[in-house]
Design an enzyme around this catalytic site. Structure first.
Site, short mmCIF file in Angstrom:
data_model
loop_
_atom_site.label_atom_id
_atom_site.label_comp_id
_atom_site.label_asym_id
_atom_site.label_seq_id
_atom_site.Cartn_x
_atom_site.Cartn_y
_atom_site.Cartn_z
N TYR A 74 0.82 -1.22 0.00
CA TYR A 74 0.00 0.00 0.00
C TYR A 74 0.85 1.26 0.00
O TYR A 74 0.47 2.27 -0.60
CB TYR A 74 -1.05 -0.03 1.13
CG TYR A 74 -2.21 -0.88 0.67
CD1 TYR A 74 -3.20 -0.34 -0.13
CD2 TYR A 74 -2.24 -2.25 0.94
CE1 TYR A 74 -4.22 -1.12 -0.63
CE2 TYR A 74 -3.25 -3.04 0.45
CZ TYR A 74 -4.25 -2.47 -0.34
OH TYR A 74 -5.24 -3.26 -0.86
N ARG A 77 1.65 1.69 -3.54
CA ARG A 77 0.50 2.22 -4.29
C ARG A 77 0.24 3.68 -3.95
O ARG A 77 -0.16 4.47 -4.81
CB ARG A 77 -0.74 1.35 -4.02
CG ARG A 77 -0.55 -0.07 -4.55
CD ARG A 77 -1.79 -0.92 -4.35
NE ARG A 77 -2.92 -0.41 -5.12
CZ ARG A 77 -4.17 -0.81 -4.94
NH1 ARG A 77 -4.44 -1.71 -4.02
NH2 ARG A 77 -5.14 -0.32 -5.68
N HIS A 153 -14.69 1.75 -3.03
CA HIS A 153 -13.69 0.87 -2.41
C HIS A 153 -12.73 1.63 -1.50
O HIS A 153 -11.62 1.17 -1.22
CB HIS A 153 -12.91 0.09 -3.49
CG HIS A 153 -13.74 -1.00 -4.12
ND1 HIS A 153 -13.37 -1.67 -5.25
CD2 HIS A 153 -14.94 -1.52 -3.75
CE1 HIS A 153 -14.30 -2.57 -5.56
NE2 HIS A 153 -15.26 -2.49 -4.67
N CYS A 161 -7.67 3.02 12.15
CA CYS A 161 -7.27 2.23 13.31
C CYS A 161 -7.87 0.82 13.24
O CYS A 161 -9.04 0.66 12.89
CB CYS A 161 -7.76 2.95 14.57
SG CYS A 161 -7.29 2.09 16.08
N THR A 244 -13.14 -1.41 -16.45
CA THR A 244 -13.23 -2.43 -15.41
C THR A 244 -13.40 -3.79 -16.06
O THR A 244 -14.06 -3.92 -17.09
CB THR A 244 -14.37 -2.15 -14.40
OG1 THR A 244 -14.52 -3.29 -13.54
CG2 THR A 244 -15.69 -1.85 -15.07
N ASN A 269 -13.62 0.08 -22.82
CA ASN A 269 -12.53 -0.74 -22.29
C ASN A 269 -11.49 -0.95 -23.37
O ASN A 269 -11.81 -0.97 -24.55
CB ASN A 269 -13.08 -2.09 -21.78
CG ASN A 269 -12.12 -2.78 -20.82
OD1 ASN A 269 -10.99 -3.09 -21.17
ND2 ASN A 269 -12.58 -3.02 -19.60
P1 NAD Z 1 -9.02 -4.84 -13.22
O1 NAD Z 1 -7.57 -4.67 -13.00
O2 NAD Z 1 -9.67 -6.12 -12.92
O3 NAD Z 1 -9.36 -4.54 -14.75
C1 NAD Z 1 -8.88 -3.43 -15.43
C2 NAD Z 1 -9.62 -3.31 -16.74
O4 NAD Z 1 -9.20 -2.11 -17.36
C3 NAD Z 1 -9.36 -4.44 -17.73
O5 NAD Z 1 -10.60 -4.89 -18.23
C4 NAD Z 1 -8.52 -3.76 -18.83
O6 NAD Z 1 -8.83 -4.28 -20.12
C5 NAD Z 1 -8.99 -2.34 -18.73
N1 NAD Z 1 -8.03 -1.32 -19.19
C6 NAD Z 1 -6.67 -1.29 -19.01
N2 NAD Z 1 -6.17 -0.15 -19.53
C7 NAD Z 1 -7.23 0.56 -20.01
C8 NAD Z 1 -7.36 1.82 -20.67
N3 NAD Z 1 -6.30 2.60 -20.92
N4 NAD Z 1 -8.61 2.22 -21.03
C9 NAD Z 1 -9.69 1.45 -20.79
N5 NAD Z 1 -9.62 0.25 -20.19
C10 NAD Z 1 -8.40 -0.19 -19.80
O7 NAD Z 1 -9.72 -3.64 -12.48
P2 NAD Z 1 -11.12 -3.53 -11.76
O8 NAD Z 1 -12.19 -4.04 -12.66
O9 NAD Z 1 -11.18 -2.14 -11.28
O10 NAD Z 1 -11.07 -4.52 -10.51
C11 NAD Z 1 -9.97 -4.66 -9.68
C12 NAD Z 1 -10.13 -4.22 -8.24
O11 NAD Z 1 -8.89 -3.68 -7.87
C13 NAD Z 1 -11.11 -3.13 -7.96
O12 NAD Z 1 -11.89 -3.58 -6.90
C14 NAD Z 1 -10.30 -1.89 -7.52
O13 NAD Z 1 -10.72 -1.41 -6.26
C15 NAD Z 1 -8.92 -2.39 -7.33
N6 NAD Z 1 -7.85 -1.58 -7.99
C16 NAD Z 1 -7.85 -0.22 -7.96
C17 NAD Z 1 -6.84 0.49 -8.58
C18 NAD Z 1 -6.83 2.00 -8.55
O14 NAD Z 1 -7.29 2.59 -7.61
N7 NAD Z 1 -6.33 2.65 -9.60
C19 NAD Z 1 -5.82 -0.18 -9.25
C20 NAD Z 1 -5.83 -1.57 -9.25
C21 NAD Z 1 -6.86 -2.26 -8.63
ZN ZN Z 2 -7.18 4.07 17.45
#
Ligand code: NAD
Ligand code: ZN
Length: 298
Positions: A74, A77, A153, A161, A244, A269
């Site tokens: 984290y 990230r 999320h 905490c 997504t 996508n």
């Molecule tokens: P995922 O990683 O499962 O899927 C990402 C999707 O984005 C894929 O279908 C891919 O084809 C598409 N993609 C990649 N580049 C793209 C672009 N330039 N334009 C359009 N589409 C594109 O992500 P998800 O569906 O969000 O699920 C994963 C989980 O992970 C979520 O619950 C989320 O909370 C978390 N997550 C968040 C982040 C963030 O905050 N940026 C990053 C990674 C994962």
């Molecule tokens: Zn506390």
């Protein structure tokens, strides 16, 4: 009939007409929206951190077993997100969330962005627009706009905490989040030992000094704003799905629910994604290119 004749439309003018006549619009966003900002997705090439599956680290079980490793993940990230800038996809959705702008493309409509992303880039996009267009700042900072952005999320920059009796949550963009994590965001080679950090040196609650955790929703935990989101989904006549994989529930089910009630679904996508053959519109390609065009904000 060929499969194509049954499949989703790829016709942009037709989508523009649908947008214009829609009254209750929602967008459901995922990691792909932030890919162009350099934030790795969870699937495909971005799915590995060090040698671990990123999804395996985003669980309460992983945190309890290895708080040091999960905090390093984290911290990495957080550092990525801090350095990142919103891309034209974020900016288009942020612009679209401003009623006076949206009126031109979808008169009389409401709009909410339901994002699974925890990186804060959609809010950063709103702030950048407010800075660049002072005449829009009041509107952007009004509850109508602020509350229309639902980070279901959670947020990477919340620190919470773990002591349930306390539960203190604070917004914290410190870099690093605590001194012991400094430098652990760098990429390690296979044979380099993973830094081990004692629990006392990981982020602690500022109120009660218990171990703190990232303020995100992990797999198996309940997303935020579910009641509000359910209401929005049940009323929506257009659902825009962006970047997504549509495999993480409940978000993955929203488009289907909108369609069941007679609403339209448009998927943006890079590649094919789960269930997209059922969509009314499918725009394959980078969302940072297709979305600004589709929303008339280019
Ligand atoms: P995922 O990683 O499962 O899927 C990402 C999707 O984005 C894929 O279908 C891919 O084809 C598409 N993609 C990649 N580049 C793209 C672009 N330039 N334009 C359009 N589409 C594109 O992500 P998800 O569906 O969000 O699920 C994963 C989980 O992970 C979520 O619950 C989320 O909370 C978390 N997550 C968040 C982040 C963030 O905050 N940026 C990053 C990674 C994962
Ligand atoms: Zn506390």
């Amino acid at each position: 009939m060929s499969e194509e004749e049954h499949g989703p439309s790829t016709d942009m003018p037709s989508f523009t007409a649908t947008l214009k006549s829609s009254k209750r619009i929602i967008a459901v966003a995922g990691a792909g929206l932030s890919a162009a900002s350099g934030i790795p997705t969870f699937r495909g090439a971005g799915g590995l951190w060090r040698r671990y599956d990123a999804m395996g680290l985003a669980t309460p079980e992983a945190f309890h077993a290895k708080p040091s490793r999960v905090w390093q993940f984290y911290h990495y990230r957080r550092e990525k997100a801090l350095a990142a800038q919103p891309n034209p996809g974020h900016l288009a959705l942020a612009m679209f969330s401003i009623p006076s702008i949206r009126q031109k493309m979808a008169p009389g409509s409401s709009f909410s962005l339901i994002t699974q992303n925890v990186d804060g880039l959609s809010r950063k996009a709103l702030e950048q627009i407010a800075d660049a267009h002072p005449e829009l700042a009041d509107e952007i900072h009004s509850p109508v706009v602020q509350d229309s952005m639902l980070e279901m999320h959670g947020r990477l920059f919340d620190v919470v905490c773990t002591n349930r009796a306390c539960g203190h949550r604070e917004y914290n963009t410190n870099s690093p989040v605590c001194p012991a994590l400094a430098g652990t965001e760098k990429v390690f080679s296979e044979n380099e030992p993973e830094p081990r950090i004692d629990e006392e040196d990981l982020p602690r609650c500022s109120k009660c000094d218990s171990l703190a955790r990232p303020g995100v929703v992990w797999f198996g935990e309940t997303p935020w704003y579910l009641d509000k989101i359910d209401r929005l989904v049940s009323e929506a006549d257009l659902c825009i799905v962006v970047g997504t994989s549509s495999t993480v529930y409940p978000a993955a089910g929203y488009a289907y629910e909108v369609q069941e009630r007679g609403g339209k679904v448009a998927v943006f996508n890079l590649d094919r994604s789960e269930g997209d053959q059922e969509a009314d519109y499918l725009f394959l390609g980078p969302a940072e290119v297709t979305l600004p065009k589709a929303l008339g904000l280019q």
